[in-house]
Design a protein around this motif. Structure first.
Motif, PDB file in Angstrom:
ATOM      1  N   PHE A  33      -3.650  17.432  20.523  1.00  0.00           N
ATOM      2  CA  PHE A  33      -3.249  18.476  21.454  1.00  0.00           C
ATOM      3  C   PHE A  33      -2.951  19.779  20.727  1.00  0.00           C
ATOM      4  CE2 PHE A  33      -0.534  21.021  24.034  1.00  0.00           C
ATOM      5  CZ  PHE A  33      -1.187  20.987  25.236  1.00  0.00           C
ATOM      6  N   SER A  39      -6.109  17.185  25.793  1.00  0.00           N
ATOM      7  CA  SER A  39      -5.278  16.048  26.188  1.00  0.00           C
ATOM      8  C   SER A  39      -6.171  14.826  26.216  1.00  0.00           C
ATOM      9  CB  SER A  39      -4.687  16.256  27.576  1.00  0.00           C
ATOM     10  OG  SER A  39      -4.231  17.569  27.699  1.00  0.00           O
ATOM     11  N   PHE A  41      -6.974  11.379  26.956  1.00  0.00           N
ATOM     12  CA  PHE A  41      -6.547  10.187  27.689  1.00  0.00           C
ATOM     13  C   PHE A  41      -7.264   8.935  27.197  1.00  0.00           C
ATOM     14  CE2 PHE A  41      -3.535  11.309  30.967  1.00  0.00           C
ATOM     15  CZ  PHE A  41      -3.563  12.683  30.880  1.00  0.00           C
ATOM     16  N   ILE A 112      -9.690  16.456  30.501  1.00  0.00           N
ATOM     17  CA  ILE A 112      -8.912  15.292  30.931  1.00  0.00           C
ATOM     18  C   ILE A 112      -9.829  14.269  31.598  1.00  0.00           C
ATOM     19  CG2 ILE A 112      -7.076  14.494  32.477  1.00  0.00           C
ATOM     20  CD1 ILE A 112      -5.580  17.072  31.897  1.00  0.00           C
ATOM     21  N   MET A 113     -10.663  14.726  32.528  1.00  0.00           N
ATOM     22  CA  MET A 113     -11.556  13.797  33.225  1.00  0.00           C
ATOM     23  C   MET A 113     -12.553  13.161  32.263  1.00  0.00           C
ATOM     24  SD  MET A 113     -10.756  13.128  36.151  1.00  0.00           S
ATOM     25  CE  MET A 113     -12.126  12.105  36.645  1.00  0.00           C
ATOM     26  N   LEU A 114     -13.054  13.971  31.349  1.00  0.00           N
ATOM     27  CA  LEU A 114     -14.023  13.470  30.373  1.00  0.00           C
ATOM     28  C   LEU A 114     -13.410  12.343  29.548  1.00  0.00           C
ATOM     29  CD1 LEU A 114     -16.874  14.786  29.550  1.00  0.00           C
ATOM     30  CD2 LEU A 114     -15.715  15.255  27.439  1.00  0.00           C
ATOM     31  N   ILE A 116     -10.844  10.526  30.404  1.00  0.00           N
ATOM     32  CA  ILE A 116     -10.586   9.387  31.288  1.00  0.00           C
ATOM     33  C   ILE A 116     -11.869   8.571  31.441  1.00  0.00           C
ATOM     34  CG2 ILE A 116     -10.173   8.764  33.702  1.00  0.00           C
ATOM     35  CD1 ILE A 116      -7.998  10.894  33.780  1.00  0.00           C
ATOM     36  N   GLY A 117     -13.000   9.271  31.590  1.00  0.00           N
ATOM     37  CA  GLY A 117     -14.296   8.593  31.667  1.00  0.00           C
ATOM     38  C   GLY A 117     -14.555   7.773  30.412  1.00  0.00           C
ATOM     39  N   LEU A 118     -14.285   8.379  29.252  1.00  0.00           N
ATOM     40  CA  LEU A 118     -14.457   7.670  27.977  1.00  0.00           C
ATOM     41  C   LEU A 118     -13.569   6.434  27.929  1.00  0.00           C
ATOM     42  CD1 LEU A 118     -14.557  10.514  25.316  1.00  0.00           C
ATOM     43  CD2 LEU A 118     -16.390   8.935  25.897  1.00  0.00           C
ATOM     44  N   ILE A 120     -12.418   4.599  30.463  1.00  0.00           N
ATOM     45  CA  ILE A 120     -12.979   3.558  31.328  1.00  0.00           C
ATOM     46  C   ILE A 120     -14.152   2.869  30.617  1.00  0.00           C
ATOM     47  CG2 ILE A 120     -14.183   3.132  33.507  1.00  0.00           C
ATOM     48  CD1 ILE A 120     -12.668   5.515  34.676  1.00  0.00           C
ATOM     49  N   LEU A 236      -4.241   1.252  27.853  1.00  0.00           N
ATOM     50  CA  LEU A 236      -3.773   2.031  29.005  1.00  0.00           C
ATOM     51  C   LEU A 236      -2.255   2.120  29.033  1.00  0.00           C
ATOM     52  CD1 LEU A 236      -6.182   0.733  31.787  1.00  0.00           C
ATOM     53  CD2 LEU A 236      -6.334   2.844  30.480  1.00  0.00           C
ATOM     54  N   ALA A 240       0.036   5.936  28.080  1.00  0.00           N
ATOM     55  CA  ALA A 240       1.100   6.508  28.916  1.00  0.00           C
ATOM     56  C   ALA A 240       2.361   6.704  28.069  1.00  0.00           C
ATOM     57  CB  ALA A 240       1.388   5.597  30.103  1.00  0.00           C
ATOM     58  N   PHE A 243       1.981   9.568  25.607  1.00  0.00           N
ATOM     59  CA  PHE A 243       2.158  10.883  26.223  1.00  0.00           C
ATOM     60  C   PHE A 243       3.636  11.185  26.447  1.00  0.00           C
ATOM     61  CE2 PHE A 243      -2.376  11.238  27.330  1.00  0.00           C
ATOM     62  CZ  PHE A 243      -2.552  12.562  26.992  1.00  0.00           C
TER      63      PHE A 243
END
Lengths: 305, 317
Positions: A33, A39, A41, A112-114, A116-118, A120, A236, A240, A243
């Motif tokens: 960061f 960020s 995830f 962030i979405m990218l 999160i995709g990684l 998953i 997962l 959390a 963070f």
């Protein structure tokens, strides 16, 4: 509620040991960061892959996880560099050209979405490769029990995990404070354009940061494997917590994250005693909410929101 | 101003009427397709409600499923323990969800980007732990089976085809309301906050009020759709509020194209159908799902809706 002194001491030591791991995982996250404004995830998944890779190495080669975890950590670190080059690099370049608050929000969201995709993707990859059933990494250290004064006893594996986490944190701190590369990383974190002006190759710094961050997470996973079971979604829960550590310590503040790691570990141990173990997770998030209310820059200060 | 709004309302009403007519005969295709269509509609409401927060106000939420679960549990418990009509229950569920939205919205007023994302994630975790551990109320991890269906008067809403029409009306109504909000002065203000908060403040916009309002609107509809889900599936469990569920909803909003309201509907449809199609390849399902999110974010950040707009423009040119 009366708390037995032995139980209290045991939870204190266990909390500090767990805190060491939180600190190691959190420091990696806060570095990403601080330096890359990313960020991540998917950070917990590097921890998970490190654990599984250590398991595979241990079962294939024999030998002890505490020797082989660093090997898998380096391998995962290289994966981190590859990801950085393939997935993130073009986005950093776009981000540098982005202007205005909305553009930044948009890039933030994309990152962030990218990730999160990684995350998953990695969880499923682990599911396919290693299956869903929790497994333990076999280690000779698990069966040795060390007796401490005061009626406390811990497995040598736990103590080893704590020592490895501590040593890696000290090494990282010394590296960042004394070496030329470490100073370049800190400079890039403070001001990327100024760092680039004085001749620092910031994209190379990003690679190094990614390597340190992911290999530290992988190392933590590997050394915890002999103590707790490993399973595909283990990252997962940890991300959390990581963070929470990062926010409590102050985003981008490395020493803050180290301290916050221990604070959260300790609070979870004590919180479990007071409220019951099923509310342990809540304790960590409550601390984070309190920090956000009263000291949003984190306990030691960090980047502004 | 009112004239423009009315004009827009008429124009979009035409599209909604067209969509409504086209979707009417769908239950003829059989129970399986009808069930899929109902699931898509329920997810559409949730994904569109999240869009008010993410797309219009620029506030990322990773705990939206918690509000969905709050709505579902509220309506279920009210109808099963107190005998309150599920129709009232789903509205009360929405209101309770928006009260929690208000509580979460106030401290997060000052937060942005990753900070807000993590606090909403933390909120989701806390709600899930509560649903698991307050087992005298929620029956814990086993969840609640045997939830009464929505009373439909002469219609039996246990049957998929009847429920389909109810869901269709409610989905279109919700999306229409959200659409009108986004086109109204409130929607414009929300967008101005997303674009530049300082500028919005400097022209006298009450920024905190509107940010909290966005939370209230968004979480109300999430709770509402959760209630609908509970009385349709007739079984709920704490898994509804899991992080993976929140991420699923967020994926629909973002892969569909956020800040558009129509995009999330497309996202809900595509991801729900994709899940069904990939069901035989169960173990690789999320691999593809994850890869898809990465690819859309890297190469087509404006989502499916953006892609459709792009293709339409290409065809017209």
């Amino acid at each position: 509620m009366a708390v037995q002194p032995t139980l209290f001491m045991e939870q204190t030591v266990l909390g500090l040991m767990m805190g060491g791991i939180y600190a190691a995982v959190g420091v990696g996250l806060t570095m990403i960061f601080g330096v890359m404004k990313l960020s991540n995830f998917a950070h917990g998944e590097f921890y998970m892959i490190g654990a599984f890779l250590t398991y595979t190495l241990v079962t294939a080669l024999g030998g002890d996880p505490y020797l082989l975890a660093p090997v898998s950590a380096i391998a995962v670190g290289l994966v981190g560099i590859a990801l950085n080059k393939i997935v993130f690099l073009s986005l950093y370049k776009e981000l540098r050209e982005a202007k205005g608050a909305a553009a930044f929000f948009f890039q933030d969201l994309r990152f962030i979405m990218l990730t999160i995709g990684l995350s998953i993707l990695f969880v499923d990859l682990a599911l396919v490769l290693w299956g869903p059933i929790p497994i333990a990494i076999p280690s000779a250290f698990t069966s040795y029990v060390v007796k401490l004064p005061g009626g406390l006893s811990f497995s040598l594996a736990r103590i080893m995990a704590f020592i490895v986490a501590m040593v890696s944190l000290v090494v990282l701190y010394t590296f960042l404070m004394t070496t030329k590369t470490g100073k370049a990383i800190r400079a890039t974190s403070q001001n990327p354009s100024a760092a680039a002006l004085v001749g620092i190759n910031t994209y190379k710094i990003y690679d190094i940061t990614m390597f340190i961050s992911t290999s530290l997470a992988a190392l933590s996973g590997g050394i915890l494997g002999p103590i707790y079971n490993i399973y595909p979604t283990m990252g997962l829960d940890v991300v959390a917590k990581a963070f929470v550590v990062v926010i409590t310590g102050g985003m981008g503040n490395i020493v803050g994250s180290m301290l916050a790691g221990f604070l959260i570990g300790l609070a979870e141990g004590w919180g479990g005693l007071i409220f019951g173990t099923e509310y342990r997770q809540v304790v960590a998030f409550l601390i984070m909410i309190l920090v956000l209310w009263f000291r949003p820059q984190g306990i030691l200060g960090g980047r502004r929101r | 101003m009112l004239g423009i709004t009315r004009d827009l309302a008429l124009r979009s009403a035409k599209y909604y009427a067209l969509a409504f007519t086209l979707l009417l005969p769908l239950p003829l295709a059989g129970d399986y397709i009808t069930h899929l269509a109902i699931m898509i509609m329920l997810y559409s409401i949730t994904a569109a409600s999240l869009d008010i927060l993410v797309g219009y106000t620029g506030r990322l939420s990773l705990g939206h499923a918690a509000f969905y679960a709050i709505g579902a549990y509220t309506s279920t418990l009210l109808s099963m323990n107190l005998g309150i009509s599920p129709w009232v229950g789903i509205l009360v569920g929405g209101v309770l969800a928006s009260i929690f939205g208000l509580i979460l919205g106030i401290p997060s007023l000052k937060l942005r980007g990753p900070y807000l994302a993590i606090s909403t994630l933390g909120f989701g975790v806390i709600v899930q732990l509560m649903l698991i551990n307050l087992d005298w109320l929620t029956r814990g991890p086993i969840g609640i089976p045997g939830i009464p269906p929505l009373p439909g008067g002469p219609l039996d809403l246990r049957s998929k085809s009847s429920f389909y029409y109810v869901a269709l009306v409610l989905t279109l109504a919700t999306v229409y309301v959200l659409h009108m909000i986004s086109r109204s002065r409130v929607g414009k203000i929300l967008m101005s906050i997303r674009e530049d908060e300082e500028a919005a403040l400097s022209v006298g916009v009450n920024v905190p009020l509107f940010k909290v309002l966005a939370f209230i609107i968004s979480t109300f509809f999430a709770g509402f759709s959760g209630g609908l889900y509970a009385h349709y599936i007739r079984y709920i469990s704490p898994a509804m509020s899991a992080l993976s569920e929140s991420i699923g909803i967020l994926s629909m909003t973002i892969i569909g194209g956020f800040g558009t309201l129509v995009g999330p509907l497309m996202g809900a449809a595509v991801l729900t159908i994709l899940q069904e199609v990939l069901r035989p390849y169960l173990e690789y399902r999320y691999l593809i799902y994850g890869a898809l999110i990465v690819l859309v974010m890297k190469f087509f950040p404006s989502g499916i809706y953006g892609l459709v707009q792009f293709l339409v423009r290409k065809v017209r040119a």
